[in-house]
Design an enzyme around this catalytic site. Structure first.
Site, PDB file in Angstrom:
ATOM      1  CB  CYS A  43      -4.909   3.814  -5.091  1.00 37.30           C
ATOM      2  SG  CYS A  43      -4.070   2.203  -5.120  1.00 37.30           S
ATOM      3  N   GLY A  44      -1.828   4.949  -3.766  1.00 40.24           N
ATOM      4  CA  GLY A  44      -0.430   5.210  -4.082  1.00 40.24           C
ATOM      5  C   GLY A  44       0.159   4.238  -5.082  1.00 40.24           C
TER       6      GLY A  44
ATOM      7  CB  CYS B 206      -0.932   0.011   1.209  1.00 38.37           C
ATOM      8  SG  CYS B 206      -1.947   1.500   1.315  1.00 38.37           S
ATOM      9  N   GLY B 207       0.879   1.977  -1.090  1.00 35.69           N
ATOM     10  CA  GLY B 207       1.789   3.107  -1.241  1.00 35.69           C
ATOM     11  C   GLY B 207       1.461   4.284  -0.348  1.00 35.69           C
TER      12      GLY B 207
ATOM     13  CG  ASN C 174      -0.613  -3.488  -4.746  1.00 33.16           C
ATOM     14  OD1 ASN C 174       0.142  -2.928  -5.533  1.00 33.16           O
ATOM     15  ND2 ASN C 174      -1.443  -2.804  -3.995  1.00 33.16           N
TER      16      ASN C 174
ATOM     17  CG  ASN D  40      -5.458  -2.887  -6.291  1.00 31.77           C
ATOM     18  OD1 ASN D  40      -6.205  -2.731  -5.344  1.00 31.77           O
ATOM     19  ND2 ASN D  40      -4.296  -3.534  -6.179  1.00 31.77           N
TER      20      ASN D  40
END
EC number: 5.1.1.7
Length: 277
Positions: A219-220, A75-76, A159, A192
């Site tokens: 969303c990073g 998760c960025g 991811n 994603n």
């Protein structure tokens, strides 16, 4: 069980951050779901857990749980909040740290202007490693979504992401298509779904339907994957400013084999304590 937590966000992508070094933490998926619930819990897109490192060459271990209770690889936006959290909590005096995740090592750094830059690593483009079921290595791939063929680029930033270029991101069918793409059988680990509009050579607009969370304000890793996509398709050049519904990120990528650098804010909202049963 009483649990101390901090609420943080990166461009509105919000997190419950938990220190598992100075308190005992062993949450079940159901407990994660309750904590993430915006009506009956604290409310968040993801829950982030800070743990002691399991190897000598890194500073911390970083675990990420989606609002549905599932643990994910990366998760960025959370990575930016992670380094601010450990610094503000006195867990480290370093402004640049090395952090282990399920997908590898990342290196977030607190900048003098208060922003955070994260070395997100080298993007993965080989379909089998994303993972994406395909017999082609083409940058643009056809994907059947509800009887309609859309053109996507499959990228892993730790991811998986499926990114499509659209004419108008505001009119993009993010909810309808995003839900179908997220669970598409050609993405065995789910995915994603990103929808990107190119504004000019150094600016894009982005919306992301996140795996296990739905559409978020930012969303990073999705921003990184989107920039990789538009550069590979020769629609933009590094650096690229990414406009999300929650704000802006600056992404730099010099091409295949090179790491993606993401710069953006990380904000502490409040801290508290909650009983978890």
């Amino acid at each position: 069980m009483s649990l101390r937590f901090t609420k943080m966000h990166g461009l509105g992508n919000d997190f419950v951050v938990i220190d598992a070094i100075r308190q005992s933490v062993d949450l079940t998926p159901e407990q994660v779901r309750r904590l993430a619930d915006r009506h009956f819990g604290i409310g968040c897109d993801q829950l982030l857990v800070v743990e002691e490192a399991t190897r000598p060459d890194v500073d911390f271990r970083y675990r990420i749980f989606n609002a549905d209770g599932g643990e994910v690889e990366q998760c960025g936006n959370g990575a930016r909040c992670f380094v601010r959290f450990v610094h503000e909590q006195g867990l480290t005096a370093k402004r640049r740290i090395r952090v282990e995740t399920r997908s590898g090592i990342i290196a977030p750094q607190l900048e003098d202007d208060g922003l955070v830059t994260v070395d997100m690593g080298v993007p993965v483009l080989e379909p089998a490693r994303v993972p994406f079921v395909s017999d082609s290595d083409a940058i643009v791939q056809p994907l059947d979504v509800g009887g309609e063929t859309v053109a996507i680029t499959a990228v892993s930033m730790g991811n998986p992401h499926a990114v499509q270029v659209v004419a108008d991101v505001d009119a993009a069918p993010v909810a309808a298509q995003g839900a179908l793409i997220e669970r598409h059988p050609r993405f065995p680990a789910r995915v994603n779904a990103g929808f990107v509009q190119v504004v000019d050579a150094h600016r894009i607009r982005l919306r992301v339907f996140e795996r296990g969370a739905g559409e978020t304000l930012a969303c990073g890793t999705g921003a990184c994957a989107a920039v990789v996509t538009v550069i590979l398709r020769e629609l933009a050049q590094s650096p690229v400013r990414v406009e999300t519904r929650g704000g802006e990120l600056d992404i730099a990528w010099e091409g295949p084999g090179q790491p993606v650098l993401m710069t953006g804010p990380a904000v502490t909202v409040f801290a508290g304590e909650i009983d978890v049963d």
